[in-house]
Design a protein around this motif. Sequence first.
Motif, PDB file in Angstrom:
ATOM      1  N   ILE A  81       0.879  -1.162   0.000  1.00 51.98           N
ATOM      2  CA  ILE A  81       0.000   0.000   0.000  1.00 51.98           C
ATOM      3  C   ILE A  81       0.921   1.216   0.000  1.00 51.98           C
ATOM      4  CG2 ILE A  81      -1.715   1.331   1.269  1.00 51.98           C
ATOM      5  CD1 ILE A  81      -2.602  -1.268   2.596  1.00 51.98           C
ATOM      6  N   ILE A  82       0.720   2.106  -0.953  1.00 47.42           N
ATOM      7  CA  ILE A  82       1.526   3.306  -1.054  1.00 47.42           C
ATOM      8  C   ILE A  82       0.628   4.500  -0.753  1.00 47.42           C
ATOM      9  CG2 ILE A  82       2.950   4.735  -2.577  1.00 47.42           C
ATOM     10  CD1 ILE A  82       3.394   2.061  -4.191  1.00 47.42           C
ATOM     11  N   ILE A  83       1.008   5.275   0.249  1.00 47.67           N
ATOM     12  CA  ILE A  83       0.220   6.422   0.687  1.00 47.67           C
ATOM     13  C   ILE A  83       1.037   7.684   0.436  1.00 47.67           C
ATOM     14  CG2 ILE A  83      -0.982   7.497   2.626  1.00 47.67           C
ATOM     15  CD1 ILE A  83      -0.854   4.636   3.941  1.00 47.67           C
ATOM     16  N   HIS A  84       0.427   8.631  -0.248  1.00 48.10           N
ATOM     17  CA  HIS A  84       1.077   9.909  -0.519  1.00 48.10           C
ATOM     18  C   HIS A  84       0.129  11.013  -0.066  1.00 48.10           C
ATOM     19  CE1 HIS A  84       2.620  13.001  -3.634  1.00 48.10           C
ATOM     20  NE2 HIS A  84       3.283  13.115  -2.512  1.00 48.10           N
ATOM     21  N   LEU A  85       0.583  11.812   0.884  1.00 47.92           N
ATOM     22  CA  LEU A  85      -0.201  12.938   1.385  1.00 47.92           C
ATOM     23  C   LEU A  85       0.569  14.213   1.043  1.00 47.92           C
ATOM     24  CD1 LEU A  85      -0.007  10.606   3.919  1.00 47.92           C
ATOM     25  CD2 LEU A  85      -2.033  11.900   4.476  1.00 47.92           C
ATOM     26  N   ARG A  86      -0.112  15.180   0.439  1.00 47.13           N
ATOM     27  CA  ARG A  86       0.564  16.412   0.073  1.00 47.13           C
ATOM     28  C   ARG A  86      -0.454  17.540  -0.040  1.00 47.13           C
ATOM     29  NH1 ARG A  86       1.726  19.919  -3.855  1.00 47.13           N
ATOM     30  NH2 ARG A  86       3.861  20.629  -4.072  1.00 47.13           N
ATOM     31  N   HIS A  87      -0.103  18.688   0.530  1.00 47.61           N
ATOM     32  CA  HIS A  87      -0.916  19.866   0.269  1.00 47.61           C
ATOM     33  C   HIS A  87      -0.017  20.999  -0.194  1.00 47.61           C
ATOM     34  CE1 HIS A  87       0.124  22.246   3.820  1.00 47.61           C
ATOM     35  NE2 HIS A  87      -0.142  21.223   4.595  1.00 47.61           N
ATOM     36  N   ASP A  88      -0.601  21.877  -0.977  1.00 44.56           N
ATOM     37  CA  ASP A  88       0.126  23.016  -1.508  1.00 44.56           C
ATOM     38  C   ASP A  88       0.440  24.008  -0.402  1.00 44.56           C
ATOM     39  OD1 ASP A  88       0.087  22.049  -4.140  1.00 44.56           O
ATOM     40  OD2 ASP A  88      -1.930  22.864  -4.463  1.00 44.56           O
ATOM     41  N   ASP A  89       1.183  25.024  -0.743  1.00 48.67           N
ATOM     42  CA  ASP A  89       1.555  26.060   0.224  1.00 48.67           C
ATOM     43  C   ASP A  89       0.312  26.658   0.877  1.00 48.67           C
ATOM     44  OD1 ASP A  89       4.148  25.658  -0.574  1.00 48.67           O
ATOM     45  OD2 ASP A  89       4.312  27.523  -1.709  1.00 48.67           O
ATOM     46  N   ARG A  90       0.401  26.827   2.192  1.00 47.98           N
ATOM     47  CA  ARG A  90      -0.677  27.469   2.955  1.00 47.98           C
ATOM     48  C   ARG A  90      -0.053  28.572   3.792  1.00 47.98           C
ATOM     49  NH1 ARG A  90      -3.827  22.061   5.044  1.00 47.98           N
ATOM     50  NH2 ARG A  90      -4.479  21.389   2.989  1.00 47.98           N
ATOM     51  N   GLN A  91      -0.673  29.726   3.748  1.00 49.90           N
ATOM     52  CA  GLN A  91      -0.198  30.862   4.520  1.00 49.90           C
ATOM     53  C   GLN A  91      -0.656  30.707   5.968  1.00 49.90           C
ATOM     54  OE1 GLN A  91       1.717  33.535   3.297  1.00 49.90           O
ATOM     55  NE2 GLN A  91       1.938  33.969   5.463  1.00 49.90           N
ATOM     56  N   THR A  92       0.271  30.862   6.908  1.00 52.99           N
ATOM     57  CA  THR A  92      -0.062  30.883   8.329  1.00 52.99           C
ATOM     58  C   THR A  92       0.376  32.229   8.881  1.00 52.99           C
ATOM     59  OG1 THR A  92       2.059  30.057   9.167  1.00 52.99           O
ATOM     60  CG2 THR A  92       0.439  28.401   8.450  1.00 52.99           C
ATOM     61  N   GLU A  93       0.116  32.442  10.152  1.00 50.93           N
ATOM     62  CA  GLU A  93       0.532  33.712  10.752  1.00 50.93           C
ATOM     63  C   GLU A  93       2.055  33.830  10.825  1.00 50.93           C
ATOM     64  OE1 GLU A  93      -0.093  34.037  15.134  1.00 50.93           O
ATOM     65  OE2 GLU A  93      -1.003  32.040  14.884  1.00 50.93           O
ATOM     66  N   TYR A  94       2.774  32.714  10.692  1.00 47.92           N
ATOM     67  CA  TYR A  94       4.229  32.725  10.793  1.00 47.92           C
ATOM     68  C   TYR A  94       4.939  32.597   9.450  1.00 47.92           C
ATOM     69  CZ  TYR A  94       2.939  31.869  15.589  1.00 47.92           C
ATOM     70  OH  TYR A  94       2.367  31.956  16.824  1.00 47.92           O
ATOM     71  N   GLY A  95       4.221  32.303   8.402  1.00 48.36           N
ATOM     72  CA  GLY A  95       4.836  32.129   7.093  1.00 48.36           C
ATOM     73  C   GLY A  95       4.074  31.111   6.271  1.00 48.36           C
TER      74      GLY A  95
END
Length: 109
Positions: A57-71
């Motif tokens: 089983i191959i699991i790939h989790l990825r999200h694009d850039d997200r702006q936070t209060e720190y960067g």
Amino acid sequence: MHTIPITTDSAASWDWPLQHNDGVVKVTNTSEKFEVGLDAGFFGPNDIDVKVNGLEIIIHLRHDDRQTEYGIVNREIHRTYKLPDDVDPATVKSHLNSSGVLTITAKKI
């Protein structure tokens, strides 16, 4: 730009956020099913890709850039689990619940 060396107080390896010993990953292997449950709280359904390749089983989790209060933050995690020999790879299913727990199950032959 230059690289900043990493210092550590311990030789123990850190595997955030899918570490085996902290309750974030739970692997169950019974006579009826094989199941992997892991915390995917930082990821949405469109950020998760689960595939079966032979007995893996191959699991790939990825999200694009997200702006936070720190960067800006982005996360990407790859995980592979070997299915036991008595599992039917055609029965693998995945489910992300509202609490962010990704559960992958497969039936035994």
